[in-house]
Design a protein around this motif. Sequence first.
Motif, PDB file in Angstrom:
ATOM      1  N   UNK A 149      -2.086   6.523   6.333  1.00  0.00           N
ATOM      2  CA  UNK A 149      -2.918   5.502   7.152  1.00  0.00           C
ATOM      3  C   UNK A 149      -2.204   4.745   8.000  1.00  0.00           C
ATOM      4  N   UNK A 150      -2.903   4.348   9.020  1.00  0.00           N
ATOM      5  CA  UNK A 150      -2.245   3.152   9.908  1.00  0.00           C
ATOM      6  C   UNK A 150      -2.185   1.805   9.052  1.00  0.00           C
ATOM      7  N   UNK A 151      -1.167   1.186   8.993  1.00  0.00           N
ATOM      8  CA  UNK A 151      -1.353   0.033   8.453  1.00  0.00           C
ATOM      9  C   UNK A 151      -1.766  -1.368   9.278  1.00  0.00           C
ATOM     10  N   UNK A 152      -2.709  -2.173   8.814  1.00  0.00           N
ATOM     11  CA  UNK A 152      -3.154  -2.916   9.568  1.00  0.00           C
ATOM     12  C   UNK A 152      -2.508  -4.399   9.376  1.00  0.00           C
ATOM     13  N   UNK A 153      -2.254  -4.788   7.953  1.00  0.00           N
ATOM     14  CA  UNK A 153      -1.431  -5.756   7.428  1.00  0.00           C
ATOM     15  C   UNK A 153      -0.559  -5.349   6.402  1.00  0.00           C
ATOM     16  N   UNK A 154       0.479  -6.109   6.308  1.00  0.00           N
ATOM     17  CA  UNK A 154       1.610  -6.195   4.943  1.00  0.00           C
ATOM     18  C   UNK A 154       1.647  -7.427   4.448  1.00  0.00           C
ATOM     19  N   UNK A 155       1.583  -7.786   3.393  1.00  0.00           N
ATOM     20  CA  UNK A 155       1.456  -8.926   2.560  1.00  0.00           C
ATOM     21  C   UNK A 155       2.136  -8.618   1.303  1.00  0.00           C
ATOM     22  N   UNK A 156       3.214  -9.809   1.219  1.00  0.00           N
ATOM     23  CA  UNK A 156       3.760  -9.879  -0.071  1.00  0.00           C
ATOM     24  C   UNK A 156       3.095 -11.006  -1.127  1.00  0.00           C
ATOM     25  N   UNK A 157       3.286 -10.139  -2.359  1.00  0.00           N
ATOM     26  CA  UNK A 157       2.556 -10.938  -3.473  1.00  0.00           C
ATOM     27  C   UNK A 157       2.512 -12.456  -3.222  1.00  0.00           C
ATOM     28  N   UNK A 158       3.572 -13.091  -2.969  1.00  0.00           N
ATOM     29  CA  UNK A 158       3.948 -14.340  -3.071  1.00  0.00           C
ATOM     30  C   UNK A 158       4.081 -15.159  -1.751  1.00  0.00           C
ATOM     31  N   UNK A 203       3.644   0.385  11.060  1.00  0.00           N
ATOM     32  CA  UNK A 203       3.684   1.454  10.099  1.00  0.00           C
ATOM     33  C   UNK A 203       2.592   2.351  10.610  1.00  0.00           C
ATOM     34  N   UNK A 204       2.708   3.720  11.128  1.00  0.00           N
ATOM     35  CA  UNK A 204       1.588   4.350  11.503  1.00  0.00           C
ATOM     36  C   UNK A 204       1.376   5.476  10.526  1.00  0.00           C
ATOM     37  N   UNK A 205       0.144   5.986  10.463  1.00  0.00           N
ATOM     38  CA  UNK A 205      -0.265   7.294   9.705  1.00  0.00           C
ATOM     39  C   UNK A 205       0.823   8.386   9.638  1.00  0.00           C
ATOM     40  N   UNK A 228      -5.695   0.325   0.452  1.00  0.00           N
ATOM     41  CA  UNK A 228      -4.166  -0.403   0.163  1.00  0.00           C
ATOM     42  C   UNK A 228      -3.292   0.514  -0.556  1.00  0.00           C
ATOM     43  N   UNK A 229      -1.963   0.273  -0.167  1.00  0.00           N
ATOM     44  CA  UNK A 229      -0.753   0.809  -0.885  1.00  0.00           C
ATOM     45  C   UNK A 229       0.050  -0.076  -1.244  1.00  0.00           C
ATOM     46  N   UNK A 230       0.370  -0.212  -2.727  1.00  0.00           N
ATOM     47  CA  UNK A 230       1.472  -1.258  -3.223  1.00  0.00           C
ATOM     48  C   UNK A 230       2.613  -0.624  -3.658  1.00  0.00           C
ATOM     49  N   UNK A 254       6.263  -7.262  -5.268  1.00  0.00           N
ATOM     50  CA  UNK A 254       5.381  -6.334  -4.954  1.00  0.00           C
ATOM     51  C   UNK A 254       4.645  -6.774  -3.318  1.00  0.00           C
ATOM     52  N   UNK A 255       4.616  -5.733  -2.599  1.00  0.00           N
ATOM     53  CA  UNK A 255       4.045  -5.890  -1.061  1.00  0.00           C
ATOM     54  C   UNK A 255       2.773  -4.906  -1.058  1.00  0.00           C
ATOM     55  N   UNK A 256       1.912  -5.258  -0.283  1.00  0.00           N
ATOM     56  CA  UNK A 256       0.622  -4.520  -0.249  1.00  0.00           C
ATOM     57  C   UNK A 256       0.562  -4.034   1.270  1.00  0.00           C
ATOM     58  N   UNK A 257       0.339  -3.158   1.735  1.00  0.00           N
ATOM     59  CA  UNK A 257      -0.030  -2.442   2.810  1.00  0.00           C
ATOM     60  C   UNK A 257      -1.595  -2.158   2.911  1.00  0.00           C
ATOM     61  N   UNK A 258      -2.028  -2.877   4.069  1.00  0.00           N
ATOM     62  CA  UNK A 258      -3.579  -2.708   3.888  1.00  0.00           C
ATOM     63  C   UNK A 258      -4.170  -2.419   5.231  1.00  0.00           C
ATOM     64  N   UNK A 259      -5.405  -1.591   5.146  1.00  0.00           N
ATOM     65  CA  UNK A 259      -6.038  -1.251   6.293  1.00  0.00           C
ATOM     66  C   UNK A 259      -7.463  -1.327   6.066  1.00  0.00           C
ATOM     67  N   UNK A 260      -8.232  -1.751   6.871  1.00  0.00           N
ATOM     68  CA  UNK A 260      -9.847  -1.884   6.569  1.00  0.00           C
ATOM     69  C   UNK A 260     -10.460  -1.240   7.653  1.00  0.00           C
ATOM     70  N   UNK A 261     -11.605  -0.303   7.065  1.00  0.00           N
ATOM     71  CA  UNK A 261     -12.249   0.463   7.972  1.00  0.00           C
ATOM     72  C   UNK A 261     -11.457   1.849   8.650  1.00  0.00           C
ATOM     73  N   UNK A 262     -11.403   2.996   8.132  1.00  0.00           N
ATOM     74  CA  UNK A 262     -10.695   3.925   8.697  1.00  0.00           C
ATOM     75  C   UNK A 262     -11.404   5.313   8.126  1.00  0.00           C
ATOM     76  N   UNK A 263     -11.473   6.081   9.063  1.00  0.00           N
ATOM     77  CA  UNK A 263     -11.997   7.304   8.649  1.00  0.00           C
ATOM     78  C   UNK A 263     -10.898   8.577   8.472  1.00  0.00           C
TER      79      UNK A 263
END
Length: 208
Positions: free
Chosen positions: A112-121, A153-155, A88-90, A178-187
């Motif tokens: 990293x390639x961003x899978x989801x972008x999530x606002x804290x609230x 958002x791509x790497x 994640x990047x915040x 605050x906004x979180x950029x998230x990716x699960x499972x990457x090499x």
Amino acid sequence: TEVGKNLLKDVKTLGAIVWNAYVSVPNDILGGVAHPNMLLYVKQSGLANADVFPNIVSNGVAATVTLVDAAECGNFFCPENFTATKITYTHKYGMKTEKNKDAGWETIVLPFNVKTVTHKEKGECAPFAANDPNRKPFWLRSLKDDFVDEAQIKANVPYIIAMPNNDAYSDEYILEGEVYNFRRGCAWRQFLNRPTWNNGIGRYAADV
């Protein structure tokens, strides 16, 4: 074998440590200085304290990698291959936007390639170009011959980004904070002798 206390305290540009010894990394090796984006490579689990070192790569695998903005000591460097289960990047957005005017733009480059972008609230978000009615929209553009709208958002791609932030908008669409950029499972593959990533404005880390 012993490592002196505060050995790396004055190394402000530290982006990674490769710990090749089969002994525990001393908790005080950084002298209490936080390096929130630094990677610590160890040979096996249990050799590093996750409360002190947030981004531990154990035998080629990192359970989590968390990248944040930091006024100093915020470098990130990937000298050896590894796989991250979650990354994640915040970033905290606060610039004002205006209706029918170019305003509130920031730049962003992520390793990293961003899978989801999530606002804290406000929950999950997506660029306007994604046309996703179930997510809160924001502006995302890249520069080709001119600025063009992007849907993801791509790497290692530089973008300009703006989160809606104006009292003229409905409150549910204001994405200040605050906004979180998230990716699960990457090499990740190593990228020696290239610039490090620092506070969302670097480049060249590789997501494959």
